[in-house]
Design a protein around this motif. Structure first.
Motif, short mmCIF file in Angstrom:
data_model
loop_
_atom_site.label_atom_id
_atom_site.label_comp_id
_atom_site.label_asym_id
_atom_site.label_seq_id
_atom_site.Cartn_x
_atom_site.Cartn_y
_atom_site.Cartn_z
N UNK A 171 0.83 -1.19 0.00
CA UNK A 171 0.00 0.00 0.00
C UNK A 171 0.86 1.24 0.00
N UNK A 172 0.22 2.42 -0.10
CA UNK A 172 1.00 3.64 -0.10
C UNK A 172 0.27 4.80 -0.72
N UNK A 173 1.00 5.62 -1.47
CA UNK A 173 0.44 6.80 -2.09
C UNK A 173 -0.23 6.43 -3.40
N UNK A 174 -1.40 6.98 -3.64
CA UNK A 174 -2.10 6.72 -4.90
C UNK A 174 -1.56 7.63 -5.98
N UNK A 175 -1.02 7.01 -7.03
CA UNK A 175 -0.50 7.76 -8.16
C UNK A 175 -1.55 7.80 -9.26
N UNK A 176 -1.25 8.54 -10.31
CA UNK A 176 -2.15 8.55 -11.47
C UNK A 176 -2.31 7.16 -12.04
N UNK A 177 -1.19 6.39 -12.01
CA UNK A 177 -1.25 5.02 -12.53
C UNK A 177 -2.13 4.14 -11.68
N UNK A 178 -2.44 4.57 -10.47
CA UNK A 178 -3.30 3.77 -9.61
C UNK A 178 -4.67 3.55 -10.19
N UNK A 179 -5.11 4.45 -11.08
CA UNK A 179 -6.43 4.28 -11.69
C UNK A 179 -6.47 3.01 -12.52
N UNK A 180 -5.32 2.65 -13.14
CA UNK A 180 -5.28 1.42 -13.91
C UNK A 180 -5.48 0.21 -13.02
N UNK A 181 -4.91 0.27 -11.77
CA UNK A 181 -5.08 -0.84 -10.84
C UNK A 181 -6.53 -1.02 -10.48
N UNK A 182 -7.27 0.08 -10.36
CA UNK A 182 -8.67 -0.01 -9.99
C UNK A 182 -9.51 -0.62 -11.11
N UNK A 183 -9.18 -0.28 -12.36
CA UNK A 183 -9.98 -0.75 -13.48
C UNK A 183 -9.65 -2.18 -13.87
N UNK A 184 -8.43 -2.64 -13.62
CA UNK A 184 -8.04 -4.00 -13.96
C UNK A 184 -8.68 -4.98 -12.98
N UNK A 185 -9.07 -6.17 -13.46
CA UNK A 185 -9.65 -7.16 -12.54
C UNK A 185 -8.63 -7.58 -11.50
N UNK A 186 -9.04 -7.83 -10.25
CA UNK A 186 -8.08 -8.25 -9.22
C UNK A 186 -7.41 -9.56 -9.59
N UNK A 187 -6.17 -9.69 -9.22
CA UNK A 187 -5.44 -10.91 -9.51
C UNK A 187 -6.00 -12.07 -8.69
N UNK A 188 -5.78 -13.27 -9.16
CA UNK A 188 -6.23 -14.46 -8.44
C UNK A 188 -5.17 -14.88 -7.44
N UNK A 189 -5.62 -15.32 -6.27
CA UNK A 189 -4.69 -15.70 -5.20
C UNK A 189 -5.20 -16.95 -4.51
N UNK A 190 -4.30 -17.58 -3.78
CA UNK A 190 -4.66 -18.77 -3.00
C UNK A 190 -5.08 -18.41 -1.58
N UNK A 191 -4.71 -17.21 -1.10
CA UNK A 191 -5.04 -16.84 0.27
C UNK A 191 -4.08 -17.45 1.28
N UNK A 192 -2.78 -17.36 0.98
CA UNK A 192 -1.77 -17.88 1.89
C UNK A 192 -0.62 -16.89 1.98
N UNK A 193 0.15 -17.01 3.06
CA UNK A 193 1.45 -16.36 3.17
C UNK A 193 2.49 -17.47 3.21
N UNK A 194 3.66 -17.21 2.62
CA UNK A 194 4.68 -18.25 2.53
C UNK A 194 6.02 -17.75 3.04
N UNK A 195 6.88 -18.67 3.32
CA UNK A 195 8.27 -18.39 3.66
C UNK A 195 9.15 -19.36 2.89
N UNK A 196 10.40 -19.02 2.74
CA UNK A 196 11.33 -19.85 2.00
C UNK A 196 12.23 -20.59 2.97
N UNK A 197 12.31 -21.89 2.83
CA UNK A 197 13.20 -22.74 3.62
C UNK A 197 14.09 -23.51 2.66
#
Length: 609
Positions: free
Chosen positions: A479-505
């Motif tokens: 998150x952070x400051x909304x730029x002009x390019x942020x409007x593109x993020x709003x119009x694009x469909x949200x990315x698909x996710x699994x709903x997890x957090x991971x770590x590398x071992x």
């Protein structure tokens, strides 16, 4: 007088040796014990487990002590002085314990100094000695314990007026970098241990501005001869612990600014925020404090529902001081607020646990977080900071800018902190309401005792700041400051996710958290599972997001994981990322009143009565 002598007995095996001399022991058998926890860190740590051996002497005669529980000994009856000698294993590289090797030594008094029961109010002397050997000849020592003959930055005899004071001054010894600046006529020292390439001049310049800002807010610095920042620079690490005239900090060496580099990096901004946080604790926690913590029994938990105020309000002011002091600009401050909002909104625990409950349960939940913590626990630091921000805006709005949360802090300092009076559990709310004349019961019920989301959008709108939530664009999006390019993020469909957090071992991608109602949880994937493959392709740290993102919305993908040593197969239907990432921005075309309010808030000024 209680006499201690402490020496790095064996740096190679990480042991301090402590001699405790009690001139007038209890004739029926003196009790001694080591604390189970350290003030400021609300978790039972059982420091006594690090005592390797303990011997008791009455004159030249060695006697046997009786261990009564995990941290308490009864010393045998003795006519005349009694001496206790014990060795402490010190291999906890944190701000809470003790650490010793051939490069440096560090300890908090709670880890090394036995308490003499019934004599806690007696004055203490502590002779801090260097380790033996020529290789340690250039070691120095840094602490804010009162010198009783010891030269500055040197080993020798130090003192404290009581056991409580003795354990509130951490000690660093070894080879370190040292610098000094002044605030309110008081020397402030910075000691950095560990390999680093820091620009000490810049650190002192910036810390002087931050510390001065806090002193300006409260109107004075608590009485002290000097203040000390003890910093351990490491490859990876972060943390701090407040004390009455010092703080112990641990940070990444790369977060410290290098010479001839002038920009404000994220890491250095985080370091300054950490220093700001612990310095603000000089007032809020060390002196303005709940009665239960003022009278704390360090052998067992001390429960309070007020940590949301003492840590949350401190978290609010630690970043606010950065912009008020000029270390960062208003845009940088807005980015910090947005990231705090995102951290709060990314855990559904905020909808199940109030910050009052989180404060009370710090001992068993917040400081003992497991893989389900994001789904069950809310941080009284981050949500507490947002509660403080909204409370500040409410007070400013309801009083036409005549009063603010700054005034509440000054009132608490004047009424309680300066006079060392502990606060009852309901005292904060009573002070806020009586001082401002505003009935805030509904706000405290909802924000502090309830699990409602705060109305951040409306409160920030009053100062011309826009607020929105959107899905994260990737795992690194905070998150952070909304730029002009942020409007593109709003119009694009949200990315698909699994709903997890991971770590590398090593080369494995391990699931650390599975979020409520996410695709992985619905399919039966669990924390601790190790990703093997998705749709026939091996999962790596670099390709996991892309493997999920290329899935077709509504169509399951085959996911293989190892659970313990069993290979398991799941059909998982990735879901659109939820809107839990905050963007803030300075609105265009806002009226002069909103701009004026914003300026007063971020500069620390207010309207005249």
């Amino acid at each position: 007088m209680i006499d201690y002598t402490i020496k790095p007995f064996s740096p190679e095996s990480h042991q301090f040796q402590v001699d405790l001399a009690i001139q007038n022991p209890d004739p029926e058998g003196q009790l001694v014990s080591l604390p189970a926890w350290i003030p400021g860190s609300y978790m039972i740590r059982d420091f006594a487990r690090n005592i390797v051996s303990l011997s008791v002497y009455c004159g030249e005669t060695r006697l046997d002590a009786v261990k009564l529980d995990k941290q308490t000994w009864r010393l045998p009856a003795c006519k005349g002085p009694i001496k206790v000698r014990y060795q402490v294993y010190a291999w906890d590289l944190s701000v809470r314990g003790a650490h010793l090797d051939t490069t440096h030594g560090f300890f908090n008094g709670t880890s090394v100094f036995l308490r003499v029961h019934g004599q806690e109010d007696q004055a203490c002397l502590v002779d801090i000695r260097p380790p033996d050997g020529d290789i340690y000849a250039d070691w120095r020592l840094a602490t804010t314990l009162t010198s009783c003959g010891a030269r500055h930055l040197a080993f020798g005899v130090y003192g404290a007026s009581s056991y409580e004071e003795l354990i509130d001054h951490p000690v660093e010894m070894g080879r370190f970098t040292h610098a000094v600046f002044e605030v309110a006529g008081v020397p402030h020292e910075v000691v950095i241990t560990g390999k680093h390439y820091a620009d000490m001049e810049r650190i002192c310049f910036d810390l002087q501005r931050v510390c001065s800002q806090h002193v300006q807010l409260f109107g004075e610095l608590p009485e002290m001869e000097r203040y000390l920042f003890l910093v351990m620079a490491v490859g990876e690490g972060y943390g701090g612990l407040e004390h009455r005239s010092s703080t112990a900090l641990i940070c990444k060496r790369d977060d410290l600014p290098q010479k001839r580099v002038t920009e404000m990096s994220d890491g250095y901004r985080q370091f300054l925020g950490l220093c700001s946080h612990e310095y603000f604790h000089l007032w809020n926690v060390k002196r303005i404090r709940p009665l239960i913590l003022k009278q704390a029994d360090l052998t067992r938990e001390a429960y309070t529902s007020l940590l949301w105020f003492f840590e949350g309000v401190t978290s609010y002011y630690d970043d606010l001081a950065l912009v008020r002091s000029g270390c960062i600009d208003q845009r940088g401050y807005l980015e910090l607020v947005a990231r705090t909002v995102s951290r709060v909104y990314r855990g559904t625990g905020r909808l199940k646990q109030s910050v009052a409950e989180s404060s009370f349960d710090a001992w068993s939940k917040f400081y003992k977080q497991d893989e389900n913590a994001p789904n069950a626990v809310v941080s009284y630091y981050t949500k507490g900071a947002l509660i403080a921000l909204v409370l500040d805006q409410i007070i400013r709005s309801k009083t036409d800018e005549r009063l603010s949360l700054d005034d509440i802090m000054r009132e608490l300092w004047s009424r309680y902190g300066r006079r060392d009076i502990g606060l009852d559990e309901d005292e904060i709310e009573r002070v806020v309401e009586s001082f401002t004349g505003i009935n805030l019961k509904d706000y405290f019920d909802a924000a502090v005792r309830g699990c409602d989301d705060l109305d951040l959008a409306a409160n920030l709108d009053q100062v011309g700041i826009g607020f929105s939530l959107r899905p994260a664009s990737g795992s690194s999006d905070q998150g952070g400051i909304k730029e002009t390019a942020g409007k593109d993020k709003e119009s694009a469909p949200p990315r698909l996710v699994l709903g997890v957090a991971t770590r590398i071992d090593g080369r494995d991608v391990v699931i650390s958290n599975v979020f409520d109602q996410g695709a992985a949880q619905r399919a039966g994937i669990s924390a601790g599972d190790v990703f093997v493959a998705m749709d026939g392709l091996r999962v790596t740290e670099s390709n996991m997001d892309n493997l999920v993102a290329r899935a077709i919305n509504g169509t399951p993908i085959e996911v293989l994981v190892f659970r313990r040593d069993e290979l398991m197969r799941f059909d998982v239907t990735p879901l659109p990322a939820v809107a839990n990432t905050c963007e803030l921005w300075f609105k265009d075309g806002v009226d002069a009143r909103a701009l004026e309010r914003r300026q007063r808030w971020l500069s620390g000024t207010q309207a005249k009565a």
